[in-house]
Design a protein around this motif. Structure first.
Motif, PDB file in Angstrom:
ATOM      1  N   VAL B  32      -1.483  32.525  62.735  1.00 55.73           N
ATOM      2  CA  VAL B  32      -0.359  33.334  63.220  1.00 55.73           C
ATOM      3  C   VAL B  32      -0.438  33.577  64.720  1.00 55.73           C
ATOM      4  O   VAL B  32       0.413  34.243  65.285  1.00 55.73           O
ATOM      5  N   GLY B  33      -1.442  32.996  65.341  1.00 47.44           N
ATOM      6  CA  GLY B  33      -1.567  33.105  66.789  1.00 47.44           C
ATOM      7  C   GLY B  33      -3.023  33.197  67.196  1.00 47.44           C
ATOM      8  O   GLY B  33      -3.889  33.498  66.376  1.00 47.44           O
ATOM      9  N   PRO B  34      -3.286  32.906  68.482  1.00 48.01           N
ATOM     10  CA  PRO B  34      -4.652  33.005  68.994  1.00 48.01           C
ATOM     11  C   PRO B  34      -5.005  34.460  69.306  1.00 48.01           C
ATOM     12  O   PRO B  34      -4.143  35.338  69.293  1.00 48.01           O
ATOM     13  N   GLY B  35      -6.254  34.688  69.612  1.00 44.75           N
ATOM     14  CA  GLY B  35      -6.679  36.040  69.945  1.00 44.75           C
ATOM     15  C   GLY B  35      -8.180  36.119  69.967  1.00 44.75           C
ATOM     16  O   GLY B  35      -8.865  35.113  70.184  1.00 44.75           O
ATOM     17  N   ILE B  36      -8.683  37.310  69.732  1.00 47.36           N
ATOM     18  CA  ILE B  36     -10.122  37.509  69.721  1.00 47.36           C
ATOM     19  C   ILE B  36     -10.392  38.655  68.763  1.00 47.36           C
ATOM     20  O   ILE B  36      -9.461  39.379  68.387  1.00 47.36           O
ATOM     21  N   ALA B  37     -11.629  38.804  68.367  1.00 46.29           N
ATOM     22  CA  ALA B  37     -11.967  39.870  67.425  1.00 46.29           C
ATOM     23  C   ALA B  37     -12.998  40.796  68.064  1.00 46.29           C
ATOM     24  O   ALA B  37     -13.664  40.435  69.028  1.00 46.29           O
ATOM     25  N   VAL B  38     -13.087  41.982  67.496  1.00 47.64           N
ATOM     26  CA  VAL B  38     -14.111  42.932  67.923  1.00 47.64           C
ATOM     27  C   VAL B  38     -14.891  43.371  66.692  1.00 47.64           C
ATOM     28  O   VAL B  38     -14.299  43.781  65.689  1.00 47.64           O
ATOM     29  N   GLN B  39     -16.210  43.223  66.760  1.00 40.99           N
ATOM     30  CA  GLN B  39     -17.072  43.755  65.704  1.00 40.99           C
ATOM     31  C   GLN B  39     -17.277  45.222  66.041  1.00 40.99           C
ATOM     32  O   GLN B  39     -17.929  45.546  67.036  1.00 40.99           O
ATOM     33  N   PRO B  40     -16.665  46.129  65.267  1.00 39.24           N
ATOM     34  CA  PRO B  40     -16.693  47.533  65.684  1.00 39.24           C
ATOM     35  C   PRO B  40     -18.050  48.163  65.452  1.00 39.24           C
ATOM     36  O   PRO B  40     -18.758  47.799  64.526  1.00 39.24           O
ATOM     37  N   ARG B  41     -18.384  49.126  66.286  1.00 44.98           N
ATOM     38  CA  ARG B  41     -19.582  49.905  65.979  1.00 44.98           C
ATOM     39  C   ARG B  41     -19.214  50.917  64.901  1.00 44.98           C
ATOM     40  O   ARG B  41     -18.039  51.223  64.699  1.00 44.98           O
ATOM     41  N   GLY B  42     -20.217  51.407  64.202  1.00 46.51           N
ATOM     42  CA  GLY B  42     -19.973  52.282  63.058  1.00 46.51           C
ATOM     43  C   GLY B  42     -19.576  53.683  63.474  1.00 46.51           C
ATOM     44  O   GLY B  42     -19.583  54.042  64.654  1.00 46.51           O
ATOM     45  N   GLY B  43     -19.212  54.457  62.469  1.00 49.24           N
ATOM     46  CA  GLY B  43     -18.817  55.843  62.706  1.00 49.24           C
ATOM     47  C   GLY B  43     -17.318  55.995  62.793  1.00 49.24           C
ATOM     48  O   GLY B  43     -16.602  55.051  63.141  1.00 49.24           O
ATOM     49  N   HIS B  44     -16.831  57.174  62.460  1.00 47.66           N
ATOM     50  CA  HIS B  44     -15.391  57.409  62.446  1.00 47.66           C
ATOM     51  C   HIS B  44     -14.834  57.346  63.869  1.00 47.66           C
ATOM     52  O   HIS B  44     -15.437  57.863  64.797  1.00 47.66           O
ATOM     53  N   ALA B  45     -13.698  56.666  64.000  1.00 49.38           N
ATOM     54  CA  ALA B  45     -13.075  56.516  65.326  1.00 49.38           C
ATOM     55  C   ALA B  45     -11.594  56.260  65.136  1.00 49.38           C
ATOM     56  O   ALA B  45     -11.137  55.926  64.041  1.00 49.38           O
ATOM     57  N   ASP B  46     -10.851  56.433  66.221  1.00 48.07           N
ATOM     58  CA  ASP B  46      -9.440  56.063  66.214  1.00 48.07           C
ATOM     59  C   ASP B  46      -9.282  54.665  66.786  1.00 48.07           C
ATOM     60  O   ASP B  46      -9.826  54.362  67.856  1.00 48.07           O
ATOM     61  N   ALA B  47      -8.533  53.802  66.093  1.00 48.63           N
ATOM     62  CA  ALA B  47      -8.102  52.528  66.666  1.00 48.63           C
ATOM     63  C   ALA B  47      -6.880  52.817  67.533  1.00 48.63           C
ATOM     64  O   ALA B  47      -5.981  53.554  67.115  1.00 48.63           O
ATOM     65  N   VAL B  48      -6.853  52.246  68.736  1.00 45.89           N
ATOM     66  CA  VAL B  48      -5.792  52.574  69.695  1.00 45.89           C
ATOM     67  C   VAL B  48      -4.854  51.386  69.899  1.00 45.89           C
ATOM     68  O   VAL B  48      -5.187  50.239  69.585  1.00 45.89           O
ATOM     69  N   ALA B  49      -3.684  51.675  70.451  1.00 49.28           N
ATOM     70  CA  ALA B  49      -2.699  50.625  70.705  1.00 49.28           C
ATOM     71  C   ALA B  49      -3.206  49.686  71.795  1.00 49.28           C
ATOM     72  O   ALA B  49      -3.728  50.146  72.815  1.00 49.28           O
ATOM     73  N   PRO B  50      -3.046  48.365  71.605  1.00 49.47           N
ATOM     74  CA  PRO B  50      -3.544  47.397  72.592  1.00 49.47           C
ATOM     75  C   PRO B  50      -2.614  47.216  73.791  1.00 49.47           C
ATOM     76  O   PRO B  50      -3.060  46.780  74.858  1.00 49.47           O
TER      77      PRO B  50
END
Lengths: 78, 154
Positions: B32-50
């Motif tokens: 569906v398109g190119p991009g990149i990934a992020v292996q998140p660190r643990g713990g509760h967090a908010d994902a933010v708008a890119p």
């Protein structure tokens, strides 16, 4: 036309009678089918699918960001 | 085309990871398109708008932000996480809402995703973009939520 695409995808999945459940998930249709072996991959690609992944009776059809809309259109045909 | 292109920001903090290493062919084969990934660190967090734009698709585990020029970025929080049916995800926004890059969109916990048996890796996809139009950050580098992840176009 969206409706036409939904109809073509449904036909390629073996028709409404073969669909147990279909759900849009951002970029793909997640389909649970009665019989996964009747899926016509070539027809799905002709209908605009980027890819098809089969695991037994569960078939994922990658259709791009309009997946949610297409899933709704297919629901209307069931 | 001139200028530096659109900056796409990381939705989460963690480690930059090649899309090819994401355990889902839709993403790893850039269907569906190119991009990149992020292996998140643990713990509760908010994902933010890119990017700045409008939320055209919102699920608990994934969302799409479309800029005013139509260029859209998909953020997917973990792999196969649709099966969690929103459990452990807290939406801060609704479909159709305008967001600014860096604005919190979904609260989640990568550790909980991992404990539930799913990969918490976060693919960030430039929908329908050409691979060569992206300049991604190098794999393995640390990134914070809101940091530049890749530039698109320009």
């Amino acid at each position: 036309m969206a409706d036409e695409r939904a109809g073509r995808i449904l036909a390629a999945l073996g028709g409404a009678d073969n669909v147990v459940e279909i759900e849009g998930c951002i970029t793909r249709l997640r389909c649970e089918l009665e019989d996964g072996s009747v899926v016509d991959e070539a027809a799905l690609k002709q209908a605009g699918a980027h890819g098809v992944m089969k695991a037994g009776s569960v078939v994922q059809v990658v259709v791009g960001p309009e997946a949610d809309t297409i899933a709704e259109d297919i629901q209307d045909l069931l | 085309m001139t200028g530096a292109g659109r900056v796409v920001r990381s939705p989460v903090g963690g480690t930059v990871t090649a899309l090819a290493d994401v355990p889902d062919p839709v993403f790893s084969q850039a269907m569906v398109g190119p991009g990149i990934a992020v292996q998140p660190r643990g713990g509760h967090a908010d994902a933010v708008a890119p990017i700045d734009g409008t939320l055209t698709t919102v699920h608990a585990h994934a969302f799409v932000v479309a800029g005013d020029d139509g260029a859209a970025v998909l953020v997917h929080l973990g792999i196969d996480t649709v099966k969690q049916h929103g459990e452990g995800f807290t939406l801060h926004v609704v479909k159709g809402e305008r967001v600014r890059a860096g604005q919190p969109v979904v609260g989640w916990d990568p550790d909980a995703v991992l404990a539930a048996g799913y990969a918490p890796v976060v693919p960030v996809i430039a929908l329908d973009a050409q691979q060569e139009s992206l300049q991604p950050a190098p794999s393995g580098s640390p990134v914070e939520a809101g940091d530049e992840l890749f530039s698109w176009g320009g």
